[in-house]
Scaffold this active site. Structure first.
Site, short mmCIF file in Angstrom:
data_model
loop_
_atom_site.label_atom_id
_atom_site.label_comp_id
_atom_site.label_asym_id
_atom_site.label_seq_id
_atom_site.Cartn_x
_atom_site.Cartn_y
_atom_site.Cartn_z
CG ASP A 13 -5.33 2.37 -2.69
OD1 ASP A 13 -5.78 1.26 -2.39
OD2 ASP A 13 -5.06 3.21 -1.71
CB SER A 14 -9.91 2.29 -1.83
OG SER A 14 -8.80 2.12 -0.92
CB CYS A 76 -5.45 -1.47 -3.59
SG CYS A 76 -7.17 -2.13 -2.78
CD GLU A 160 -8.41 7.60 2.16
OE1 GLU A 160 -8.68 8.57 1.60
OE2 GLU A 160 -7.55 6.74 1.49
N1 DGL Z 1 -5.03 0.79 0.53
C1 DGL Z 1 -6.01 -0.34 0.34
C2 DGL Z 1 -5.34 -1.64 0.76
O1 DGL Z 1 -4.24 -1.85 0.17
C3 DGL Z 1 -7.49 -0.12 0.31
C4 DGL Z 1 -7.96 -0.02 1.96
C5 DGL Z 1 -9.44 -0.01 2.04
O2 DGL Z 1 -9.90 0.71 1.09
O3 DGL Z 1 -9.90 -0.82 2.86
O4 DGL Z 1 -6.04 -2.58 0.98
#
Ligand code: DGL
Length: 279
Positions: A13-14, A76, A160
């Site tokens: 994930d990010s 993600c 975050e």
């Molecule tokens: N957890 C992410 C998602 O499911 C990433 C959100 C992001 O980095 O903007 O979209």
């Protein structure tokens, strides 16, 4: 094909959102080795272009493929949405040397099973909502479903940075602003289409009320991954607990601090900083 049943499951994930999938995997498959990558140096992904998101995703795949991996979960919603427009990334398929799933199909299927009034809400990042990925899949599985979408770009920075408590005023006020139109639309099911959002599910549930079923996209992806591995006879037969290794691309200390409230129960744990190739 180099993997076998005892190879690891890679999850990325990010940031910390993909840990919602890891938690579900640990609950369902405690004997699996899991390697997690949070690209914390570049979070958020959701405000970026599809081209940039694809480039970041490719780097994350390459990193996880450098381990002995049998499956990769793009935990993600943003990456899953962008990849779902590419025919080579289909949830549950075997790609080049590993099985793959994103979060879109698992969450859409769960929402379709849950809804009674065919009114489903989807919240996610800008990129996810723009892609229409959840909406088009839901309507192809359940013709006539009404899908109400809302981008919630402030949720990822809140999560975050640890603004996640049920009584956290900024979080509650921003959530009310985003969620009131969905509540007024009369949905009975809400997909938390970004994997960060289940981390504030208490706040979301308080606003939506008990009549609305919340679907965790990360949690559903964990369940879906188990089904794919079982179907392909790739569940680990290891007797002892699996190992959990967490990588991030920024400070491991910071990752640990931000994820602390959420990591509870994820042990044994190693957290390391890594560098992704820049090709
Ligand atoms: N957890 C992410 C998602 O499911 C990433 C959100 C992001 O980095 O903007 O979209």
């Amino acid at each position: 094909m180099n993997y076998n049943e005892n190879s690891a499951i890679g999850v990325f994930d990010s940031g910390i959102g993909g840990l919602t999938a890891v938690k579900e995997l640990i609950k369902l498959l405690p004997n699996e080795n899991i390697i997690y990558l949070g690209d914390t140096a570049r979070v958020p992904y959701g405000t970026r272009s599809p081209q940039t998101i694809q480039k970041y995703a490719a780097q994350n795949f390459r990193f996880l493929k450098s381990f002995n991996i049998k499956m990769i979960i793009a935990a993600c919603g943003t990456v899953s949405s962008v990849l779902s427009t590419m025919p080579s990334y289909s949830d549950g398929d075997c790609l080049n040397g590993f099985f793959y799933t994103g979060v879109i199909r698992p969450a859409a299927q769960a929402a379709v099973s849950a809804t009674k009034n065919k009114k489903i809400g989807v919240i996610g990042t800008d990129a996810t909502v723009r892609s229409q990925s959840y909406k088009s899949l839901i309507q192809s599985i359940l013709p006539g479903a009404e899908v109400y979408q809302k981008a919630c770009p402030m949720f990822v920075p809140l999560v975050e940075n640890g603004y996640t408590q049920r009584d956290c005023i900024p979080c509650v006020e921003i959530a009310k602003e985003y969620l009131t139109p969905l509540k007024e639309a009369g949905i009975d099911t809400l997909i938390l289409g970004c994997t960060h959002y289940p981390i504030i599910s208490d706040v979301i549930a308080d606003i939506m009320g008990s009549g609305v079923k919340l679907i965790s996209s990360g949690g559903e992806a964990g369940r879906y991954a188990k089904a794919v591995l079982a179907e392909n006879e790739l569940l680990s037969r290891r007797q002892e607990k699996g190992s959990i290794t967490l990588y991030c691309t920024d400070s491991a200390e910071l990752f640990c601090k931000n994820a602390e409230h959420f990591l509870d129960g994820i042990t044994p744990m190693e957290i390391k900083t890594c560098t992704l190739d820049s090709e």
